[in-house]
Design an enzyme around this catalytic site. Sequence first.
Site, PDB file in Angstrom:
ATOM      1  NE  ARG A   1      -4.349  -1.224   0.286  1.00 33.32           N
ATOM      2  CZ  ARG A   1      -4.566  -2.255  -0.535  1.00 33.32           C
ATOM      3  NH1 ARG A   1      -3.672  -2.585  -1.437  1.00 33.32           N
ATOM      4  NH2 ARG A   1      -5.686  -2.952  -0.455  1.00 33.32           N
TER       5      ARG A   1
ATOM      6  CG  HIS B   1      -3.389  -0.129  -6.359  1.00 33.90           C
ATOM      7  ND1 HIS B   1      -3.698   0.470  -5.158  1.00 33.90           N
ATOM      8  CD2 HIS B   1      -3.532  -1.469  -6.138  1.00 33.90           C
ATOM      9  CE1 HIS B   1      -4.007  -0.457  -4.260  1.00 33.90           C
ATOM     10  NE2 HIS B   1      -3.912  -1.646  -4.840  1.00 33.90           N
TER      11      HIS B   1
HETATM   12  P1  NAP Z   1      -1.690 -11.489   4.809  1.00 39.00           P
HETATM   13  O1  NAP Z   1      -1.880 -12.897   4.358  1.00 39.00           O
HETATM   14  O2  NAP Z   1      -2.555 -10.958   5.888  1.00 39.00           O
HETATM   15  O3  NAP Z   1      -0.145 -11.343   5.222  1.00 39.00           O
HETATM   16  C1  NAP Z   1       0.348 -10.212   5.859  1.00 39.00           C
HETATM   17  C2  NAP Z   1       1.775 -10.495   6.294  1.00 39.00           C
HETATM   18  O4  NAP Z   1       2.312  -9.290   6.846  1.00 39.00           O
HETATM   19  C3  NAP Z   1       1.862 -11.563   7.383  1.00 39.00           C
HETATM   20  O5  NAP Z   1       2.980 -12.387   7.186  1.00 39.00           O
HETATM   21  C4  NAP Z   1       2.039 -10.726   8.645  1.00 39.00           C
HETATM   22  O6  NAP Z   1       2.721 -11.375   9.695  1.00 39.00           O
HETATM   23  C5  NAP Z   1       2.867  -9.590   8.119  1.00 39.00           C
HETATM   24  N1  NAP Z   1       2.777  -8.432   9.011  1.00 39.00           N
HETATM   25  C6  NAP Z   1       1.694  -7.706   9.357  1.00 39.00           C
HETATM   26  N2  NAP Z   1       2.020  -6.743  10.218  1.00 39.00           N
HETATM   27  C7  NAP Z   1       3.352  -6.876  10.440  1.00 39.00           C
HETATM   28  C8  NAP Z   1       4.281  -6.169  11.238  1.00 39.00           C
HETATM   29  N3  NAP Z   1       3.919  -5.125  12.019  1.00 39.00           N
HETATM   30  N4  NAP Z   1       5.566  -6.577  11.233  1.00 39.00           N
HETATM   31  C9  NAP Z   1       5.952  -7.640  10.472  1.00 39.00           C
HETATM   32  N5  NAP Z   1       5.123  -8.334   9.685  1.00 39.00           N
HETATM   33  C10 NAP Z   1       3.832  -7.954   9.674  1.00 39.00           C
HETATM   34  O7  NAP Z   1      -1.839 -10.497   3.588  1.00 39.00           O
HETATM   35  P2  NAP Z   1      -1.664 -10.790   2.028  1.00 39.00           P
HETATM   36  O8  NAP Z   1      -2.872 -11.461   1.489  1.00 39.00           O
HETATM   37  O9  NAP Z   1      -0.359 -11.452   1.825  1.00 39.00           O
HETATM   38  O10 NAP Z   1      -1.647  -9.301   1.437  1.00 39.00           O
HETATM   39  C11 NAP Z   1      -0.679  -8.360   1.853  1.00 39.00           C
HETATM   40  C12 NAP Z   1      -1.040  -6.977   1.363  1.00 39.00           C
HETATM   41  O11 NAP Z   1      -0.828  -6.860  -0.043  1.00 39.00           O
HETATM   42  C13 NAP Z   1      -2.504  -6.565   1.515  1.00 39.00           C
HETATM   43  O12 NAP Z   1      -2.794  -6.158   2.843  1.00 39.00           O
HETATM   44  C14 NAP Z   1      -2.638  -5.423   0.524  1.00 39.00           C
HETATM   45  O13 NAP Z   1      -2.355  -4.188   1.157  1.00 39.00           O
HETATM   46  C15 NAP Z   1      -1.562  -5.725  -0.511  1.00 39.00           C
HETATM   47  N6  NAP Z   1      -2.138  -6.032  -1.840  1.00 39.00           N
HETATM   48  C16 NAP Z   1      -1.817  -5.222  -2.893  1.00 39.00           C
HETATM   49  C17 NAP Z   1      -2.304  -5.515  -4.151  1.00 39.00           C
HETATM   50  C18 NAP Z   1      -1.911  -4.701  -5.340  1.00 39.00           C
HETATM   51  O14 NAP Z   1      -2.482  -4.888  -6.427  1.00 39.00           O
HETATM   52  N7  NAP Z   1      -0.943  -3.826  -5.228  1.00 39.00           N
HETATM   53  C19 NAP Z   1      -3.149  -6.619  -4.333  1.00 39.00           C
HETATM   54  C20 NAP Z   1      -3.460  -7.397  -3.249  1.00 39.00           C
HETATM   55  C21 NAP Z   1      -2.944  -7.101  -1.988  1.00 39.00           C
HETATM   56  P3  NAP Z   1       2.087 -12.668  10.437  1.00 39.00           P
HETATM   57  O15 NAP Z   1       2.200 -13.764   9.411  1.00 39.00           O
HETATM   58  O16 NAP Z   1       2.926 -12.876  11.598  1.00 39.00           O
HETATM   59  O17 NAP Z   1       0.653 -12.311  10.724  1.00 39.00           O
HETATM   60  C1  GLV Z   2      -5.667  -4.735  -3.913  1.00 38.68           C
HETATM   61  O1  GLV Z   2      -5.006  -3.779  -3.718  1.00 38.68           O
HETATM   62  C2  GLV Z   2      -6.077  -5.646  -2.877  1.00 38.68           C
HETATM   63  O2  GLV Z   2      -5.921  -5.320  -1.704  1.00 38.68           O
HETATM   64  O3  GLV Z   2      -6.592  -6.723  -3.223  1.00 38.68           O
END
Ligand code: NAP
Ligand code: GLV
Length: 321
Positions: free
Chosen positions: A236, A284
């Site tokens: 983000r 994005h």
């Molecule tokens: P997720 O499964 O919830 O994974 C989040 C990871 O971040 C987990 O490993 C978590 O640790 C870690 N984390 C959270 N807070 C932390 C902290 N303070 N210090 C260290 N590690 C921390 O999320 P995801 O599905 O992988 O998605 C991640 C992010 O990608 C989303 O929240 C979104 O903002 C972004 N995204 C962007 C796009 C785009 O098109 N650009 C698309 C989709 C998603 P733990 O494992 O210990 O909980």
């Molecule tokens: C896109 O940014 C998502 O969070 O899926």
Amino acid sequence: MSKGALALLISGGTENWAPLRWRVRFLRVCPGRPVALIPVDAVDAASVRYAAVWKPKPGALSDFPNLEVIFNLGAGVDAVISDLTLPPVPLVRVAVGDLTGRMTEYVVMHVLMHHRRQGYYAESQRAKVWAPKLQWAASDLRVGIMGLGVLGRDCAEVLARIGFDVAGWSGTWKSIPGIKCFAGEGQLGDFLARTDVLVCLLPLTAQTRGILSRRTFAKLARDGKLGGPVIINAGRGGLQVEDDILSALDDGTLLAATLDVFATEPLPPDSPFWSHPRVTLSPHNAADTDPDAISLYVAEQIARHERGEPLQNVVDRAAGY
Ligand code: NAP
Ligand code: GLV
């Protein structure tokens, strides 16, 4: 008994988020269930049991007194969770193979572009210059992934399969074959010190806001093959301190940056990122939420809920992700 209605509250302003596109898909996968695109379609607010949302207006979900589940139509829930009036019902986020695969494509593509110096070869082609440079092996490049959740883990595994030297950093410690795992504030310094290409796939929370700062960049490895550290942020915009990125690029603290997300989106026309020679940017769309895959996922979650089975991928509201 009639099925509870599903309300769609979708904004975003891009082609992928055109609300009518989503209504068509939901009508297809929810036979017999009223589906109402808010505010276009009329619906009895009391009949609404489910809401599927992308960046809904703050307060908009309070209109439905019998809401049982909110489905966020993306992986990141920061835009929803910041609404203090959000009804206290389960909030389910997207975690599906389609979206994960798209993110992994994006991250792998950009890591490879830096590793194989694609910017240099594109320029050489334009200048009709035939001047190959020495190329190191993938195992010589240390990639560090911040966030080892659904997206970060898949990227880490695919990059490791290609041969990169991959590490990951998360809140709680993980054990992932072939990946060097670090966790928590206490191990952040060691993680950064062995990283040439830093990929950020963290959620935006109070703890992670602004983590991509000069303080972080200064701790990255400076003895790598690229000649300086590179960052790739597809998490983000709020994770990055944009002035720090620009000044770090200008004084050599960073060699290059690939950015998919920004503090202000769409990126304003006068942003210096557009024309910075060492910035690669995208609007994005690292991992678009596909209406076919995601409407099906929501319909399956509703079916689970109505069979009395637990919902999957429920957000921990206290943690913020
Ligand atoms: P997720 O499964 O919830 O994974 C989040 C990871 O971040 C987990 O490993 C978590 O640790 C870690 N984390 C959270 N807070 C932390 C902290 N303070 N210090 C260290 N590690 C921390 O999320 P995801 O599905 O992988 O998605 C991640 C992010 O990608 C989303 O929240 C979104 O903002 C972004 N995204 C962007 C796009 C785009 O098109 N650009 C698309 C989709 C998603 P733990 O494992 O210990 O909980
Ligand atoms: C896109 O940014 C998502 O969070 O899926």
